[in-house]
Design an enzyme around this catalytic site. Structure first.
Site, mmCIF file in Angstrom:
data_model
loop_
_atom_site.group_PDB
_atom_site.id
_atom_site.type_symbol
_atom_site.label_atom_id
_atom_site.label_comp_id
_atom_site.label_asym_id
_atom_site.label_seq_id
_atom_site.Cartn_x
_atom_site.Cartn_y
_atom_site.Cartn_z
ATOM 1 N N GLY A 91 0.833 -1.212 0.000
ATOM 2 C CA GLY A 91 0.000 0.000 0.000
ATOM 3 C C GLY A 91 0.859 1.250 0.000
ATOM 4 N N ARG A 111 1.242 -4.894 -5.703
ATOM 5 C CA ARG A 111 1.254 -6.152 -4.972
ATOM 6 C C ARG A 111 1.710 -7.179 -6.007
ATOM 7 N NH1 ARG A 111 -2.743 -3.368 -1.744
ATOM 8 N NH2 ARG A 111 -1.671 -3.232 0.244
ATOM 9 N N ASP A 150 4.519 -4.764 6.451
ATOM 10 C CA ASP A 150 5.104 -6.042 6.872
ATOM 11 C C ASP A 150 5.021 -7.130 5.801
ATOM 12 O OD1 ASP A 150 2.407 -6.272 7.192
ATOM 13 O OD2 ASP A 150 2.475 -7.038 9.253
ATOM 14 N N GLY A 151 4.035 -7.034 4.909
ATOM 15 C CA GLY A 151 3.981 -7.954 3.772
ATOM 16 C C GLY A 151 5.231 -7.799 2.922
ATOM 17 N N THR A 177 3.663 2.654 5.870
ATOM 18 C CA THR A 177 2.242 2.280 5.793
ATOM 19 C C THR A 177 1.442 3.231 6.666
ATOM 20 O OG1 THR A 177 0.578 0.682 6.530
ATOM 21 C CG2 THR A 177 2.738 0.424 7.482
ATOM 22 N N ASP A 204 -1.081 2.607 8.322
ATOM 23 C CA ASP A 204 -1.747 1.909 9.438
ATOM 24 C C ASP A 204 -0.931 1.854 10.737
ATOM 25 O OD1 ASP A 204 -4.011 1.349 7.946
ATOM 26 O OD2 ASP A 204 -3.177 -0.510 7.158
ATOM 27 N N ASP A 252 1.051 -0.381 11.651
ATOM 28 C CA ASP A 252 0.828 -1.721 12.204
ATOM 29 C C ASP A 252 2.032 -2.656 12.040
ATOM 30 O OD1 ASP A 252 0.695 -1.932 9.478
ATOM 31 O OD2 ASP A 252 -1.099 -3.168 9.424
ATOM 32 N N ARG A 255 -18.301 17.466 11.817
ATOM 33 C CA ARG A 255 -18.794 17.967 13.103
ATOM 34 C C ARG A 255 -19.696 19.192 12.909
ATOM 35 N NH1 ARG A 255 -17.226 18.388 18.700
ATOM 36 N NH2 ARG A 255 -15.765 16.662 18.576
ATOM 37 N N ARG A 264 -27.143 15.449 14.650
ATOM 38 C CA ARG A 264 -27.019 14.097 14.112
ATOM 39 C C ARG A 264 -25.895 13.327 14.798
ATOM 40 N NH1 ARG A 264 -26.977 15.859 8.072
ATOM 41 N NH2 ARG A 264 -29.188 15.735 7.586
ATOM 42 N N MET A 268 -9.606 3.860 7.902
ATOM 43 C CA MET A 268 -8.840 2.680 7.490
ATOM 44 C C MET A 268 -8.260 1.938 8.686
ATOM 45 S SD MET A 268 -7.031 3.256 3.883
ATOM 46 C CE MET A 268 -8.037 3.043 2.423
ATOM 47 N N ARG A 270 -8.062 -2.320 8.712
ATOM 48 C CA ARG A 270 -8.794 -3.588 8.694
ATOM 49 C C ARG A 270 -8.368 -4.488 9.858
ATOM 50 N NH1 ARG A 270 -11.870 -5.589 4.412
ATOM 51 N NH2 ARG A 270 -11.321 -3.738 3.252
ATOM 52 N N ARG A 302 -26.978 14.192 28.987
ATOM 53 C CA ARG A 302 -26.156 15.249 29.607
ATOM 54 C C ARG A 302 -26.157 16.507 28.763
ATOM 55 N NH1 ARG A 302 -22.579 10.925 30.547
ATOM 56 N NH2 ARG A 302 -21.483 11.510 28.654
ATOM 57 N N LYS A 350 -25.672 16.666 25.155
ATOM 58 C CA LYS A 350 -24.904 16.713 23.902
ATOM 59 C C LYS A 350 -25.823 16.986 22.715
ATOM 60 C CE LYS A 350 -20.794 14.159 25.084
ATOM 61 N NZ LYS A 350 -19.659 13.435 24.590
ATOM 62 N N GLU A 354 -12.298 0.123 9.708
ATOM 63 C CA GLU A 354 -13.081 -0.496 8.616
ATOM 64 C C GLU A 354 -13.594 -1.915 8.885
ATOM 65 O OE1 GLU A 354 -9.022 -1.031 5.986
ATOM 66 O OE2 GLU A 354 -10.848 -0.523 4.983
ATOM 67 N N ARG A 413 -5.219 7.804 2.078
ATOM 68 C CA ARG A 413 -3.884 7.423 1.611
ATOM 69 C C ARG A 413 -3.140 8.578 0.950
ATOM 70 N NH1 ARG A 413 -2.443 2.451 1.951
ATOM 71 N NH2 ARG A 413 -3.946 0.770 1.852
HETATM 72 P P1 ADP Z 1 2.376 -4.223 2.697
HETATM 73 O O1 ADP Z 1 3.832 -4.260 2.431
HETATM 74 O O2 ADP Z 1 1.809 -2.839 2.654
HETATM 75 O O3 ADP Z 1 2.027 -4.996 3.950
HETATM 76 P P2 ADP Z 1 1.368 -6.445 1.051
HETATM 77 O O4 ADP Z 1 1.011 -7.287 2.218
HETATM 78 O O5 ADP Z 1 0.415 -6.382 -0.079
HETATM 79 O O6 ADP Z 1 1.648 -4.925 1.456
HETATM 80 O O7 ADP Z 1 2.780 -6.954 0.497
HETATM 81 C C1 ADP Z 1 3.380 -6.396 -0.636
HETATM 82 C C2 ADP Z 1 4.079 -7.475 -1.438
HETATM 83 O O8 ADP Z 1 5.054 -8.143 -0.641
HETATM 84 C C3 ADP Z 1 3.185 -8.615 -1.939
HETATM 85 O O9 ADP Z 1 2.520 -8.309 -3.123
HETATM 86 C C4 ADP Z 1 4.159 -9.745 -2.131
HETATM 87 O O10 ADP Z 1 4.870 -9.615 -3.345
HETATM 88 C C5 ADP Z 1 5.111 -9.541 -0.975
HETATM 89 N N1 ADP Z 1 4.660 -10.366 0.151
HETATM 90 C C6 ADP Z 1 3.611 -10.154 0.963
HETATM 91 N N2 ADP Z 1 3.469 -11.123 1.878
HETATM 92 C C7 ADP Z 1 4.451 -12.010 1.630
HETATM 93 C C8 ADP Z 1 4.850 -13.245 2.227
HETATM 94 N N3 ADP Z 1 4.186 -13.773 3.268
HETATM 95 N N4 ADP Z 1 5.921 -13.878 1.693
HETATM 96 C C9 ADP Z 1 6.575 -13.349 0.663
HETATM 97 N N5 ADP Z 1 6.264 -12.189 0.046
HETATM 98 C C10 ADP Z 1 5.221 -11.524 0.524
#
Ligand code: ADP
Length: 324
Positions: free
Chosen positions: A14, A75, A106-107, A128, A130, A132, A157, A165, A172, A174, A215, A217, A226, A257
């Site tokens: 992302g 991705r 982390d992906g 990112t 998030d 996270d 607001r 209302r 964002m 998840r 009270r 409001k 999300e 984003r």
């Molecule tokens: P983010 O980095 O924002 O967490 P993603 O989870 O979509 O985003 O990961 C980005 C890319 O990193 C993926 O499209 C993939 O190529 C690689 N990737 C994600 N998870 C894994 C994993 N468990 N093992 C190997 N490569 C991964």
């Protein structure tokens, strides 16, 4: 003297505001210390396909204020396969890339870890909205995203007050409620629904709204992380049914984003980018850049992937108290 001569840099997963500031910092710090820096487009796909070009100090001019990423991101399902990884590794050799800087979540770190096993030196920079990633207290883009949400809350607001209302705002996150819990405090929400916590509609949402009304409001704000398409719409409907107060859902979506990064994100990204290059100067291998105890540091990639972080109970509690 570093054994690395050529650094490749990419953004993955992302996008987040401040990624450009990080790219710029990697390029300019790298050039300052005598490295060659190559920009890889569209995340790991660009490495597989050889979508790579040399970056100069000028190619990263005029980008520090821009959201998104000039290198674009993707991705890459292919990168998760052995064949994809091998292709990427051979392309790194073709272009003479000695070290790969991966800016992402982390992906992306897991992808970086996988290619490091084939012998490529990788350095991760947390990017990112998030916030996270377990190993670091801060990720690039988080501050900008929160400020974008805050701007929306302030606008909502005004109209919520005028009509008495309840606004239900879906933000964002998840799997992580860091944006949600922080903006619930900065935006003065009556209730916040987080993915980390089980919630009971009656006690956690309806009760604070009814008590607030009694009270005196005049309007109400509920923040929903999300956690599934349309959750805010369902919650708004139930609030109207149970309280008689007109509730409207707003789903902020991808607005969160984009946009020009805040000062905080630009400075963080600049420091983290520079730190990635410094780590390579020290001949370290397979590290991630972290922000811990108010300091920029680095840690082992494999260890970093094991670290979990939890949302602050103090912030959740404070959000509830201040809804009085
Ligand atoms: P983010 O980095 O924002 O967490 P993603 O989870 O979509 O985003 O990961 C980005 C890319 O990193 C993926 O499209 C993939 O190529 C690689 N990737 C994600 N998870 C894994 C994993 N468990 N093992 C190997 N490569 C991964």
């Amino acid at each position: 003297m570093s054994s690395v001569r050529t650094i490749g840099v990419l953004t993955s997963g992302g996008d987040a505001p401040g990624m450009n500031a990080a790219i710029r910092s990697v390029v300019r710090t790298g050039l300052y210390y005598g490295f060659k820096v190559l920009g890889i487009r569209k995340g790991f796909n660009g490495l597989i396909n050889g979508d790579i070009e040399e970056l100069t100090a000028r190619s990263v001019g005029d980008i520090i204020h821009r959201g998104g990423t000039i290198l674009q991101t993707a991705r890459s399902p292919q990168f998760k396969t052995e064949e994809g990884l091998k292709k990427a590794m051979s392309m790194a050799k073709v272009f003479g890339i000695d070290a790969l800087v991966v800016i992402g979540g982390d992906g992306s770190y897991r992808g970086a870890r996988d290619i490091s096993k084939l012998g490529l030196n990788v350095i991760g920079i947390p990017g990112t909205i998030d916030n996270d990633i377990g190993c670091t207290d801060y990720t690039i883009g988080f501050d900008t995203a929160m400020n974008t949400v805050q701007d929306a809350i302030d606008k909502i607001r005004d109209t919520a007050y005028s009509h008495e209302r309840c606004s239900v705002l879906e933000v964002m996150g998840r799997h992580a409620g860091y944006i949600a819990v922080n903006v619930s405090i900065s935006g003065g929400a009556e209730a916040v629904v987080l993915p980390e916590k089980p919630f009971d509609m009656d006690t956690d949402v309806i009760k604070p709204i009814i008590e607030g009304r009694n009270r005196g409001k005049k309007h109400y704000l509920v923040i929903v992380a999300e956690g599934g398409e349309g959750k805010a719409i369902e919650i708004a409907k139930e609030i109207t049914e149970k309280t008689g107060i007109e509730a409207r859902a707003t789903i902020l979506g991808h607005i969160q984003r984009g946009g020009s990064p805040t000062v905080y994100d630009r400075v963080m990204a600049s420091q983290m980018g520079a730190k990635a290059v410094e780590v390579l100067m020290e001949n370290k291998r397979n590290r991630v850049i972290v922000f811990k105890d108010n300091q920029i540091g680095d840690m082992d990639l494999e260890e970093a992937l094991q670290v979990k972080k939890t949302i602050s109970e103090d912030l959740i509690q404070l959000s509830k108290i201040l809804a009085l």
